[in-house]
Scaffold this active site. Structure first.
Site, PDB file in Angstrom:
ATOM      1  N   CYS A 116     -11.042 -24.786 -41.235  1.00 51.52           N
ATOM      2  CA  CYS A 116     -11.202 -24.447 -39.821  1.00 51.52           C
ATOM      3  C   CYS A 116     -12.346 -23.471 -39.572  1.00 51.52           C
ATOM      4  O   CYS A 116     -12.847 -23.382 -38.446  1.00 51.52           O
ATOM      5  CB  CYS A 116      -9.901 -23.873 -39.269  1.00 51.52           C
ATOM      6  N   HIS A 252     -11.752 -20.239 -32.529  1.00 55.02           N
ATOM      7  CA  HIS A 252     -11.179 -21.446 -33.126  1.00 55.02           C
ATOM      8  C   HIS A 252      -9.878 -21.756 -32.407  1.00 55.02           C
ATOM      9  O   HIS A 252      -9.048 -20.872 -32.174  1.00 55.02           O
ATOM     10  CB  HIS A 252     -10.941 -21.208 -34.612  1.00 55.02           C
ATOM     11  N   ASN A 282      -5.527 -28.454 -32.676  1.00 52.72           N
ATOM     12  CA  ASN A 282      -6.404 -27.841 -33.672  1.00 52.72           C
ATOM     13  C   ASN A 282      -7.224 -28.944 -34.340  1.00 52.72           C
ATOM     14  O   ASN A 282      -6.699 -29.730 -35.117  1.00 52.72           O
ATOM     15  CB  ASN A 282      -5.564 -27.090 -34.701  1.00 52.72           C
TER      16      ASN A 282
END
Length: 325
Positions: A116, A252, A282
């Site tokens: 990520c 993020h 996500n």
């Protein structure tokens, strides 16, 4: 006289697969509920890549949009850095497939893998190549078909992720004034002692299989808020900036609670935070460029704005970047 270079952002692009999976649809597949998912994550839906749609396909679509926005072609590029955890193949790099499809025949194309945090890592690599004079035009991509790593019987992880891609064009610009523009700096960190908090239980060397995502959610949450806050302050301090100087905070998009808690810890006005996790879930390395694209497209992020990016992922790996848009 030696010329110094800034890495300025000249284009941004995004791509989301057509298929949308709502929380209501997930209620049919696993023991969960829309209310439970939204309360704990802020997620309402996610996009899923179609059968046969590869990470390179998503990356290519986002890249073409970014190049069009910048007014350049693939032939003008001399660097592609693609952040992904879900490459088309073990090798070669998925970036080389994008390179060929764009008609780029010079320079280099390669992948980076920091889960990520991948887009921050890729941005740092491309920026350094430009500021040292090695590269003139770079394409930075975050692209994932992350849902293919999910165990759809594990409700603690399968509700969290989606597929998508975002891309950014960086170009060199001679430094000719005291006020720098473009990517001011990026700050990268990792700590392998936290491997077991977020990982995939497979790989070519260990099991010969792709494996599935495994996560200790509460522990990841705790580390995320602290480490992200520290990274943002580090990045601002390195540029003699303060929280009050930030126009837009683009985190993020892992979890709305992490986003809110981090912003609160830093003292950032919630109105300055770009949030897309409700619509995209996500998307790992793709989440920051997707959120940036939305902020630019709807007119919030404007030329001259100070934009702060941050991300954390498996490894644990994390970092932050500061951009004068």
């Amino acid at each position: 006289m030696k010329v110094g270079w800034n890495a300025i952002v000249t284009g941004i692009g995004a791509y989301l697969p057509d298929k949308v999976l709502s929380n209501a649809a997930l209620e049919i597949k696993i023991e969960t509920s829309d209310a439970w998912i939204q309360a704990r994550t802020g997620i309402k839906q996610r996009h899923l890549a179609a059968d046969g749609e590869l990470t390179s396909d998503l990356a290519l679509a986002a890249s073409r949009n970014a190049l069009a926005d910048a007014g350049v072609s693939g032939k003008d590029l001399d660097l592609i850095v693609l952040a992904t955890t879900t490459p088309d193949s073990t090798f070669p790099a998925t970036a080389t497939k994008v390179q060929a499809a764009l008609g780029m025949t010079q320079g280099a194309a390669f992948d980076v893998q920091a889960v990520c945090a991948g887009f921050i890592y890729a941005l740092s690599v491309a920026t350094n190549a430009i500021t040292t004079g090695q590269t003139q035009k770079a394409l930075v991509i975050g692209a994932e078909t992350f849902t293919r790593l999910l165990d759809w019987s594990d409700r603690s992880t399968c509700v969290l992720f989606g597929d998508g891609a975002g891309a950014m064009v960086l170009e060199n610009n001679a430094i000719n004034s005291a006020e720098r523009s473009g990517v001011l700096s990026s700050h990268l960190h990792s700590d392998g002692r936290f491997h077991d908090l977020l990982y995939v239980d497979g790989g070519p060397s260990s099991t010969g299989t792709t494996g599935h995502v495994r996560m200790q959610g509460p522990e990841v949450f705790k580390h995320a808020v602290n480490k992200l806050s520290e990274a943002v302050l580090e990045a601002l301090d390195a540029n003699d900036l303060d929280i009050k100087d930030v126009d837009w905070f683009v985190p993020h998009q892992a979890n709305k609670r992490i986003i809110d808690r981090t912003a609160d810890k830093l003292g950032i006005d919630p109105a300055k935070v770009i949030v897309t996790v409700d619509q995209h879930a996500n998307t790992s390395a793709a989440s920051i460029p997707l959120a940036l694209h939305q902020g630019v497209e709807d007119g919030r992020i404007k030329k001259g704005d100070l934009v702060v990016l941050e991300a954390i992922g498996g490894g644990l790996s994390w970092g932050a970047s500061v951009i004068r848009w």
